[in-house]
Design an enzyme around this catalytic site. Structure first.
Site, PDB file in Angstrom:
ATOM      1  CG  HIS A 259      -1.648   1.151   1.175  1.00 23.09           C
ATOM      2  ND1 HIS A 259      -2.817   1.318   0.335  1.00 23.09           N
ATOM      3  CD2 HIS A 259      -2.011   2.341   2.031  1.00 23.09           C
ATOM      4  CE1 HIS A 259      -3.576   2.233   0.442  1.00 23.09           C
ATOM      5  NE2 HIS A 259      -2.920   2.918   1.756  1.00 23.09           N
ATOM      6  CG  ASP A 261      -1.050   6.158   2.108  1.00 19.96           C
ATOM      7  OD1 ASP A 261      -2.311   5.694   1.874  1.00 19.96           O
ATOM      8  OD2 ASP A 261      -0.853   5.712   3.499  1.00 19.96           O
ATOM      9  CG  ASP A 371      -5.549   3.073   4.536  1.00 21.62           C
ATOM     10  OD1 ASP A 371      -5.952   2.934   5.504  1.00 21.62           O
ATOM     11  OD2 ASP A 371      -4.682   3.927   4.408  1.00 21.62           O
ATOM     12  CG  HIS A 576      -6.886   6.906   0.772  1.00 26.93           C
ATOM     13  ND1 HIS A 576      -6.699   5.853   0.225  1.00 26.93           N
ATOM     14  CD2 HIS A 576      -5.922   6.566   2.066  1.00 26.93           C
ATOM     15  CE1 HIS A 576      -5.605   5.105   0.559  1.00 26.93           C
ATOM     16  NE2 HIS A 576      -5.371   5.572   1.813  1.00 26.93           N
TER      17      HIS A 576
HETATM   18 ZN   LIG Z   1      -3.478   4.843   2.677  1.00 26.51          ZN
END
Ligand SMILES: [Zn+2]
Length: 1070
Positions: A259, A261, A371, A576
């Site tokens: 993951h 971001d 997430d 997000h």
């Molecule tokens: Zn995230």
């Protein structure tokens, strides 16, 4: 061997632990033998830069000598190391590693290409130079290591989510060549897994003892200094792991993941490098482990790698061809699941899926959003419209109050669309392959008996990192061992296919997936949210006007490329941690510049489209008035006049069309068809002010609070007896940890109304077309507010233009309206529709929603009457009892200490309305504006904000009429491109079709907004040759041909259904 002794559980366990410990007894234990001989690197030099340079540019720079212990920085800079290596001849036949440790994130370059990430926090501290040095192999080489001055999770000062420390320095703590003992590594792996099984299964389980005894015997047999003792110990372990489980074993699908971001505790630009560091390591693993599959989401990140690291991108595509690199998600970025508009969510998939199709030859079949802070009830329909029937997340495991009852289930959206949803039962997307995690996955699964398959996403995540070889080795060792679930290195498709093949017993969850945490993200960073709302509007308006210009003229070049670029910027900001406001200041600055780009480019594009629409038409020069919404509007508009002045005019502009502006000399501005009562403003001697436009009457007390709001036709009072509205309230806002993210339930116990000074209220505009009153309010010693309360002629709502200077610490500002309305549920607008949430705290599921999100409006209605609260840029809201509350500003200090400090401007509006509760109409025409026959009973909620036009009013507030300078002669008369026969259906989007950028095909997107089954006629004045239904990816529905008669076509909707159609235009006559 000595006879087995009596075994004490704890001492035996700890004996094995010490044998593999990296801390204790490394002088004599197995761990201490993992590496053999070592040598310093032959030469080390470095070059420090504040920029993120491409490789070719970086290696041209002047490198100065460096050594282990070198300190470099500060935060966000980059230190490039040149590393010269000479492997000793004596190491022939051995596996040789470069061991490298620093607290920055490193990327190894070899022969001009990135080859591996080196990040201590991601357990990547060695680079394999050769797995067996051959006699004639070259033993000297030069590598570069690009070290970013940030950790895997940024550079927070003191704690992870604290604002970054700009002065942080980094250090190179190790750089050496070493011999790696693969045999020791294998034994360590086995012993750690055996320890995990012994501990995880516990003393009630005989298999646990078998694991412990096996490990103990291995320690007995194994002399760390004598590798010849290793094979016998390894054989013991193999015997244990080779003892198989039964047919009923649960199957865990282990999928490599990372993951990343897209921006969070680091800026967007660093994410580009995080992708390279993480994925090049994953590619290496894919090449070395044929069964290993890596699932990767977010088209934007792939696009970055494509343009910055073309060599790596080619390798990724090769892995994709082999089925090892699996693009998932289908979206441009992993967006927030609450705040983006319905159209923006569609565009996430449109941009994402088109990218995946073009680059990897196929569409993603899973929506992947592990997430994100909650999931809109419209997502199932949007997914289905974009070719996706499967959904994966795990975030609801973060619920603070209620445990979500499923891990595998059907998720049914607002319109009834269903997708298969799976939450990996280990409640994480960053597993490391431990026995503990494997056992948690099977034990925690809340759909035991209904399904026997689970996902297990392994690899360091959030800041990137991804899987390691050790994780892959652990999982392969656990493939099928008695006492544990079966573990397969698997793919998202194999997982979901297994779930689908046995889905008969699965339960269904209807409606939104609300995250009972992070409710502050609906409010934090108000400027980002305002930019989001504004830019969604700008792109809507540009697309509509450009489409009309395209229809109008063959010469108009539809700005497809520019719009794609601007949409991608907006979609990027919907990541997000960006639009939720949970990012650092650097990211907010980038986001604001993206919005500025959209605004300025958007305005240029609006001008270009206006010019095309005006060309060749006779009429008065000056301004073109444009209505980008699909209904006729009569509103007061401020028209720019020469010298920078404005004058108010009441204008009527047809639905999705335009009209020439009244000229300053014209004595009769475009008068509405209906007689209107002018606005009357009266200030009483006590200082209170009354605004009245014949539709509503607003009374403000001398401090600006709302003491009365009457809907004049019915005489109904909207404000609760003895209460006041427009009451500002401050709360202490100190969460437990996640500062920018969380507002806790206990903040409600600290409510403090802000009281103004009587006598501050003054009349602004004196009436006629518009009346207003304004006041100042000191919120605290450091923060103040000014507000103009505005009522226009003919307008069913009163607007509150608000300016706040906000300098607070951990405070939450809201505005409250106690309504003279009683209902157990309130209605909130979401993407392409609305839903109800309770106004009470009966159950834990109810009170966990003490702070919720909404888009442009919320409504509290009882039979026959209701009160709606509209807004132009807010998302946080709540209705408790009869009090409608809009969340305005927060003041968190992490991860951005400056969040929300400074000046803000926003508008909200209040609209009392009557309903038609209890009316059962038999269908047939009721009024010219809703000519369509409706079913006798539409199942709508009492109060019927639908019929009162609340939805349209909120659109009007958000999409002001435009007064655009017309470079040529403006058209002589009003013109409408599209109109609809029912207010239940909204024509949301008009744009050029994507697939054929030069074609004259438009895409129209409409949705049913009332929650009813309804037939709708769409009328157009454009020269349409063919109309056909399509999906959200703009693919023609082969059975979707729509007959056109007299430029009208009929569409049939079910509640909250979204429909898209392609309109092929005739060639224009010019
Ligand atoms: Zn995230």
């Amino acid at each position: 061997m000595a006879a087995p002794a009596l075994k004490h559980w704890r001492t035996t366990l700890e004996r094995v632990e010490k044998f593999v410990s990296p801390l204790y007894f490394t002088d004599c234990n197995l761990r201490g033998r993992l590496y053999g001989d070592s040598r310093p690197v032959a030469a080390l030099s470095c070059f420090l830069t504040p920029e993120r340079l491409p490789y070719q540019q970086a290696i041209q720079q002047h490198f100065r000598p460096a050594q282990v212990g070198e300190r470099f920085g500060p935060t966000w800079w980059t230190c490039w190391f040149q590393v010269e290596l000479t492997i000793p001849e004596a190491w022939v036949g051995q596996e040789v590693h470069l061991r490298w440790e620093s607290n920055g994130e490193g990327l190894v370059w070899r022969d001009g290409e990135p080859v591996q990430g080196l990040t201590k926090e991601g357990e990547k501290t060695s680079y394999v130079l050769t797995d067996k040095l051959g006699e004639g192999d070259p033993r000297s080489l030069t590598l570069y290591v690009e070290v970013a001055c940030n950790g895997l999770l940024g550079a927070g000062k003191g704690s992870m989510i604290a604002a970054p420390d700009p002065e942080k320095m980094f250090e190179l703590t190790q750089a050496e060549l070493a011999v790696f003992h693969r045999g020791v590594y294998r034994l360590l792996l086995d012993l750690e897994l055996l320890l995990g099984i012994a501990k995880g299964l516990g003393q009630d389980d005989q298999r646990s003892f078998q694991a412990l005894h096996t490990a103990n015997q291995m320690v007995n047999m194994c002399d760390p200094a004598r590798p010849e003792t290793f094979p016998a110990a390894e054989a013991l372990a193999s015997r244990f792991f080779g003892q198989r489980g039964g047919d009923s074993q649960h199957t865990i699908h282990a999928i490599g993941h990372c993951h990343i971001d897209t921006a969070w505790l680091w800026p967007f630009k660093e994410t580009v490098r995080k992708c390279a560091r993480s994925w090049v390591t994953a590619v290496q693993l894919m090449e070395q482990n044929p069964a290993f599959v890596f699932a990767c989401s977010q088209a934007q990140q792939l696009e970055w790698v494509k343009s910055h690291y073309p060599g790596l991108y080619t390798r990724l595509q090769e892995c994709a061809c082999r089925g090892q690199f699996v693009p998932v998600g289908g979206t441009w970025v992993e967006m927030d699941g609450n705040l983006p508009s319905g159209e923006a969510m569609v565009r996430q998939f449109l941009q994402g899926q088109n990218f995946f199709l073009q680059e990897f030859g196929k569409l993603c079949s899973e929506f992947w959003l592990p997430d994100t802070f909650g999931y809109s009830a419209q997502l199932p329909q949007i997914m289905r419209g974009c070719g996706i029937r499967r959904f994966l997340t795990q975030k609801l495991s973060w619920n603070l109050v209620n445990t979500f009852p499923h891990h595998t289930f059907f998720w049914e959206g607002l319109d009834g669309s269903r997708v298969l949803a799976h939450f990996p039962p280990g409640d994480s997307y960053g597993m490391q392959g431990s026995v503990e995690e494997v056992l948690k996955t099977v034990r925690n699964n809340r759909d035991k008996g209904r399904t026997n398959h689970s996902a297990f996403l392994f690899g360091f995540g959030d800041g990137g990192g991804g899987p390691t070889q050790t994780m892959v080795d652990r999982l392969e060792r656990l493939c099928n061992t008695d006492g544990l679930p079966r573990v397969q290195l698997s793919s998202p498709d194999r997982l979901f296919s297994a779930l689908e093949s046995d889905a008969g017993q699965l339960c269904t969850w209807v409606g939104e997936l609300f995250l009972e945490l992070h409710n502050g993200t609906y409010t934090t960073h108000a400027q980002v949210k305002k930019g989001n709302r504004e830019c969604e509007r700008i792109l809507h308006d540009v697309e509509l006007l450009s489409s009309l210009a395209l229809a109008h003229s063959t010469h108009f070049p539809y700005p497809a490329k520019q719009l794609r670029r601007l949409w991608r910027l907006l979609l990027l900001n919907q990541f997000h941690d960006v639009v939720p406001g949970s990012c650092i200041q650097l990211v907010v600055e980038d986001a604001m510049s993206h919005y500025q780009d959209i605004r300025s480019q958007g305005n240029s594009l609006l001008s270009a489209a206006t010019a095309a629409l005006c060309a060749g038409e006779p009429g008065p020069e000056g301004l073109l008035l444009v209505n980008t919404l699909p209904w006729t509007r009569t509103e007061v508009l401020a028209l720019p006049r020469s010298g920078g002045a404005h004058s108010l005019a009441l204008v009527t502009v047809p639905s999705m069309g335009f009209a020439p502006a009244p000229t300053p000399t014209s004595e009769h501005p475009l008068l509405p068809q209906l007689p209107q009562q002018p606005v009357v403003v009266v200030q009483e001697t006590d200082g209170s002010v009354t605004l009245d436009n014949g539709i509503i009457r607003v009374r403000l007390d001398p401090t600006g609070r709302l003491t009365s709001l009457v809907l004049l036709a019915s005489g109904r009072e909207a404000i609760a007896e003895g209460a006041v509205g427009n009451q500002f309230v401050l709360f202490d806002d100190v969460p437990l940890y996640w500062d920018a993210w969380d507002v806790m339930d206990y903040h409600l116990e600290t409510r403090k109304p802000v009281l103004g000074q009587p006598g501050t209220l003054a009349v602004g505009t004196e009436g006629g077309l518009q009346g207003s009153a304004w006041f100042l309010l000191q919120l605290s010693p450091h923060s103040r507010l000014s507000q103009e309360v505005v009522l226009d002629i003919g307008c069913p709502y009163v607007r509150f233009h608000t300016e706040v200077h906000w300098q607070e610490t951990h405070k939450f500002l809201k505005v409250e309206f106690p309504a003279r309305v009683r209902s157990p549920q309130a209605t909130y607008e979401i993407q392409f529709g609305h839903l109800q949430r309770p106004t009470h705290y009966n159950t834990s599921w109810d009170w966990a929603r003490f702070e919720v999100w909404a888009h442009r409006w919320m409504d509290l209605s009882e039979c026959g009457f209701g009160l709606a609260l509209l807004n132009d840029s807010k998302y946080g809201a709540s209705v408790r009892g009869n009090i409608l509350s809009l969340s305005l500003l927060r003041a968190p200090k992490a991860p951005d200490a400056t969040a929300d400090m400074g000046r803000h401007e926003f508008t909200y509006a209040l609209m009392p309305h009557k309903g038609e509760c209890g009316t059962v109409y038999a269908g047939g025409p009721r009024s010219p504006s809703s000519r369509t026959a409706r079913p006798p009973f539409s199942g709508r909620t009492p109060g019927s904000f639908q019929d009162a036009g609340v939805i349209q009013a909120a659109y009007n507030l958000n999409f002001p009429l435009l007064a655009l300078p017309a470079p040529g002669p403006a058209p002589a008369g009003p013109w409408s491109a599209f109109s609809l026969s029912t207010p239940a259906v909204i024509l949301e989007t008009v744009k050029q079709a994507e697939a054929t950028p030069l074609s004259r095909t438009l895409v129209l997107r409409l949705y049913e907004a009332h929650g009813s089954h309804v037939d709708c006629w769409l009328q157009t004045s454009l020269p349409v040759q063919e109309a056909v239904l399509c999906d959200l990816l703009e693919k023609r529905d082969p059975a979707g041909h729509l007959p056109l008669s007299n430029n009208r076509l009929k569409l049939t909707f079910s509640p909250f259904q979204v429909q898209s159609l392609l309109l092929v235009l005739q060639p224009p006559t010019d």
